[in-house]
Structure formats: C-alpha cells, structure tokens
Design a protein around this motif. Structure first.
Motif, PDB file in Angstrom:
ATOM      1  N   MET A  54     -24.633 -11.688  67.790  1.00 20.47           N
ATOM      2  CA  MET A  54     -25.370 -12.848  67.277  1.00 20.47           C
ATOM      3  C   MET A  54     -25.032 -13.133  65.811  1.00 20.47           C
ATOM      4  SD  MET A  54     -26.891 -13.999  69.774  1.00 20.47           S
ATOM      5  CE  MET A  54     -27.439 -13.524  71.414  1.00 20.47           C
ATOM      6  N   ARG A  55     -24.757 -12.069  65.075  1.00 19.40           N
ATOM      7  CA  ARG A  55     -24.405 -12.203  63.657  1.00 19.40           C
ATOM      8  C   ARG A  55     -23.198 -13.128  63.487  1.00 19.40           C
ATOM      9  NH1 ARG A  55     -25.565  -9.018  59.264  1.00 19.40           N
ATOM     10  NH2 ARG A  55     -26.880  -7.607  60.424  1.00 19.40           N
ATOM     11  N   ASP A  56     -22.287 -13.080  64.472  1.00 22.35           N
ATOM     12  CA  ASP A  56     -21.040 -13.854  64.389  1.00 22.35           C
ATOM     13  C   ASP A  56     -20.980 -14.963  65.430  1.00 22.35           C
ATOM     14  OD1 ASP A  56     -20.078 -12.141  62.346  1.00 22.35           O
ATOM     15  OD2 ASP A  56     -19.550 -10.645  63.870  1.00 22.35           O
ATOM     16  N   LEU A  57     -22.133 -15.355  65.983  1.00 23.98           N
ATOM     17  CA  LEU A  57     -22.116 -16.363  67.051  1.00 23.98           C
ATOM     18  C   LEU A  57     -21.554 -17.677  66.520  1.00 23.98           C
ATOM     19  CD1 LEU A  57     -23.135 -16.585  70.065  1.00 23.98           C
ATOM     20  CD2 LEU A  57     -25.089 -17.833  69.115  1.00 23.98           C
ATOM     21  N   PRO A  58     -20.471 -18.175  67.131  1.00 26.13           N
ATOM     22  CA  PRO A  58     -19.908 -19.444  66.641  1.00 26.13           C
ATOM     23  C   PRO A  58     -20.902 -20.587  66.803  1.00 26.13           C
ATOM     24  CG  PRO A  58     -18.434 -18.349  68.213  1.00 26.13           C
ATOM     25  CD  PRO A  58     -19.740 -17.641  68.284  1.00 26.13           C
ATOM     26  N   ARG A  59     -20.905 -21.493  65.833  1.00 27.59           N
ATOM     27  CA  ARG A  59     -21.765 -22.671  65.953  1.00 27.59           C
ATOM     28  C   ARG A  59     -21.304 -23.482  67.163  1.00 27.59           C
ATOM     29  NH1 ARG A  59     -25.394 -23.120  61.961  1.00 27.59           N
ATOM     30  NH2 ARG A  59     -24.901 -22.017  60.034  1.00 27.59           N
ATOM     31  N   GLY A  60     -22.248 -24.081  67.845  1.00 26.01           N
ATOM     32  CA  GLY A  60     -21.902 -24.875  69.020  1.00 26.01           C
ATOM     33  C   GLY A  60     -22.088 -24.115  70.315  1.00 26.01           C
ATOM     34  N   GLN A  61     -22.204 -22.778  70.216  1.00 28.69           N
ATOM     35  CA  GLN A  61     -22.541 -22.015  71.427  1.00 28.69           C
ATOM     36  C   GLN A  61     -24.059 -22.008  71.551  1.00 28.69           C
ATOM     37  OE1 GLN A  61     -20.976 -18.222  72.276  1.00 28.69           O
ATOM     38  NE2 GLN A  61     -18.844 -18.831  72.009  1.00 28.69           N
ATOM     39  N   ASP A  62     -24.572 -22.587  72.610  1.00 26.01           N
ATOM     40  CA  ASP A  62     -26.019 -22.769  72.762  1.00 26.01           C
ATOM     41  C   ASP A  62     -26.513 -22.132  74.059  1.00 26.01           C
ATOM     42  OD1 ASP A  62     -26.035 -24.266  70.406  1.00 26.01           O
ATOM     43  OD2 ASP A  62     -25.706 -26.146  71.489  1.00 26.01           O
ATOM     44  N   PRO A  63     -26.511 -20.791  74.132  1.00 28.62           N
ATOM     45  CA  PRO A  63     -26.849 -20.164  75.415  1.00 28.62           C
ATOM     46  C   PRO A  63     -28.270 -20.425  75.881  1.00 28.62           C
ATOM     47  CG  PRO A  63     -26.647 -18.525  73.655  1.00 28.62           C
ATOM     48  CD  PRO A  63     -26.134 -19.807  73.107  1.00 28.62           C
ATOM     49  N   LEU A  64     -29.170 -20.822  74.978  1.00 24.16           N
ATOM     50  CA  LEU A  64     -30.552 -21.102  75.408  1.00 24.16           C
ATOM     51  C   LEU A  64     -30.889 -22.597  75.373  1.00 24.16           C
ATOM     52  CD1 LEU A  64     -32.591 -18.084  73.968  1.00 24.16           C
ATOM     53  CD2 LEU A  64     -31.536 -18.367  76.215  1.00 24.16           C
ATOM     54  N   ARG A  65     -29.855 -23.429  75.425  1.00 23.72           N
ATOM     55  CA  ARG A  65     -30.118 -24.875  75.499  1.00 23.72           C
ATOM     56  C   ARG A  65     -30.980 -25.171  76.730  1.00 23.72           C
ATOM     57  NH1 ARG A  65     -27.726 -29.460  73.552  1.00 23.72           N
ATOM     58  NH2 ARG A  65     -26.040 -28.282  72.587  1.00 23.72           N
ATOM     59  N   GLY A  66     -31.978 -25.985  76.541  1.00 22.07           N
ATOM     60  CA  GLY A  66     -32.866 -26.324  77.649  1.00 22.07           C
ATOM     61  C   GLY A  66     -34.072 -25.405  77.783  1.00 22.07           C
TER      62      GLY A  66
END
Ligand code: CP
Length: 310
Positions: free
Chosen positions: A31-43
């Motif tokens: 999570m510390r390095d999660l790229p922006r735009g990755q939205d695993p909890l979208r919705g």
C-alpha cells in the motif's frame, strides 16, 4: 493480504496469528507504494461512527478508504449528533448503518461495544477503540512501525510507559507481542495505572517475559523501543487522581541522552506533555512516521475485510 485466517470483524488483536500479521505487514508495504489510479475498493462504501473524539484513527481510516478508490460516510460525534442521544443502542445503530455501508469503523466509550456491534452487524466491524478495552488497529500499526524502523519484531526489549491501565493501545500492543519471539516487556507506569492483571496473566501463559520498573531513566539504556502513552484524563474518577499520575514519566532531551542510538521512541498520540517537543527533531522520534503508517496498515485491513486482497 494473503492470510491463514480470513478475518471478517477486527475487534481484538487476539484474532491474529503470526502468519496473519506477516501477511498484513506485506500488504501494508504494498500500500505504501500503491500506484495512483489503482482503485481496488472502487464502488465500496465505508462508514465511520465515532462516539469518542479522534484525529488519527478516523481520518487515517477515511484516507485509507479514499486512497483505495472507495467512499466514506461519517458521524464524528455520534454520542451527541447521532440518534444515540435519543437512546438508540449501538447494536441498532450498526444494524441500520450496515444497510447503508459495506464496512463500519466504530469507536465507542464502552469496553466490549465492538464485540456487541460485531455480533449483530451485517457488515464488517473494525474496532477503533472501545473505552479502556482494545484498539487493535493501533497495535497493528505500532508493531508494523517497529518492524519498519528496526527491521524486526523479535528479540526486542520494549518499555511500555505511562497509563497502562486505561491505555487501550498499550494493552492491545502488549497482547500483540504474544506473536513475537524473545520479547521482553518493561512496564513503567505511575502506581495508579499499572498494566492490568488480565494482560499480565495472558503474557505469562504465552511465555512472554515482562517486569515492572519504576525508574524510566535506569531502563532507557537497555531498551530497543520506548512506547510512551498519555495519561488518560478522561478515564479518571477525580481530577486529583489524574494529577497524581500525570507528569511522572516524561521523555525529554535528558531521556534521549540515555537511550541507545538504535532505539526508537513511539507514541500512539495525541501527546500532552509526556514527550517534550525538543524530542521531535531527533531521528529516533518515530511517532509521526508511526501515525502515517496507520494509513497503510488500515488500507491493508480494509482491503482484507472487504475481500479485495490479493
Ligand atoms: N492513536 C489514536 O487513537 O489517536 P486518535 O484518538 O486521534 O484517533
């Protein structure tokens, strides 16, 4: 997070095993390095219900959810501004909010409230502190910070300092150390607020060494971690009892001079006067990094309970 056990509600640290915290910490690193735009909890939608004040826990949970692409609804003074003021029980409240949101972060003034909520909630409950009971997500981020700062969680000598009786963070962290090896805990507290007999008995049963100390200056040279805590004014019966307990143990420049060069100072925060501001600039003062780590650990927990983990 890949864990040996899938945890639905996070109510106490006793739910975790060693493999589970290793997996959680690996997920927090990711999570510390999660790229922006990755939205695993979208919705997904998170509700935060706080019957007691908070800065870090509520906002870091909300930041975690938003960073994962989810959304948040919140009541930050639920004792006054929710229907609790009309007499609604916490059980009824989570039944209702569980129909609106996919998970609930709950802070409540009564010990055991998170367990009661989890027993009836249709969605995962994450205990954000239940009175003087537990604060499991804080303990998880504390241990994660120790690993991040020192590179290990085993073979450490740790001083837990301050209010160990009402301090739910210290109680949860002491319990979490049962998952480590070769740990020695030093309890340094004013006489009115010692570590509870329940926690001491659990440590004995788990084979975790502990001892009580009264002289903080004497133990500083031998510890790897100083975990300082606030004397919790709001939990004392009288102002006189609080005044007798406050100001006894302070981490200041003189204390730092006695602490080893590779040691760290942690504090769950907020602080009042138990860590002098002069300590903040020392590289061993890790408490602001610790607070930031809360976002990464809570991102990993949300991903796990909402079923979006790897
Ligand atoms: N550490 C902690 O629980 O801080 P808050 O009370 O600000 O959430």
């Amino acid at each position: 997070m890949t864990a040996t056990v899938t945890i639905r509600h996070v109510v106490e640290v006793g739910q975790f095993d060693r493999a589970g915290i290793e997996a959680l910490f690996a997920a927090a690193d990711r999570m510390r390095d999660l790229p922006r735009g990755q939205d695993p909890l979208r919705g997904h939608l998170l509700a935060t219900i706080f019957y007691e004040p908070s800065t870090r826990t509520r906002l870091s949970f909300e930041a975690a959810m938003l960073r994962l692409g989810g959304q948040v609804l919140s009541t930050e003074n639920a004792r006054e501004f929710s229907s609790a003021i009309k007499g609604e029980s916490v059980e009824d409240t989570v039944r209702i909010v569980g129909g609106y949101a996919d998970a609930i972060v709950l802070r409540h003034h009564e010990q055991g409230a998170a367990h009661r909520a989890a027993a009836v909630s249709p969605v995962p409950i994450l205990n954000a502190g239940d009175g003087p009971g537990e604060h499991p997500t804080q303990a998880l981020l504390d241990l994660y910070t120790i690993r991040h700062e020192l590179g290990r969680i085993d073979g450490l000598r740790v001083a837990l300092v301050g209010d160990l009786r009402f301090g739910r963070t210290a109680r949860s962290l002491a319990r979490l150390f049962k998952l480590t090896r070769g740990t020695e805990l030093l309890f340094v507290s004013p006489p009115a607020v010692p570590m509870g007999a329940d926690v001491r008995a659990e440590l004995d049963a788990a084979g975790v060494r502990w001892r009580e100390e009264t002289d903080l200056a004497a133990v500083l040279p031998e510890v790897d971690v100083v975990y300082q805590t606030r004397i919790q004014k709001e939990r004392f019966a009288t102002p006189a009892e609080y005044e007798a307990a406050r100001g006894v143990y302070v981490v200041d420049a003189a204390a730092l001079a006695r602490l080893g060069p590779g040691a760290v100072v942690l504090h769950p925060l907020p602080r009042v006067d138990e860590i002098a501001v002069e300590v903040d600039a020392d590289p061993r003062a890790a408490y602001f990094r610790q607070a930031r780590n809360g976002v990464f650990v809570r991102m990993a927990l949300l991903e796990h309970v909402l079923g979006a983990g790897a």
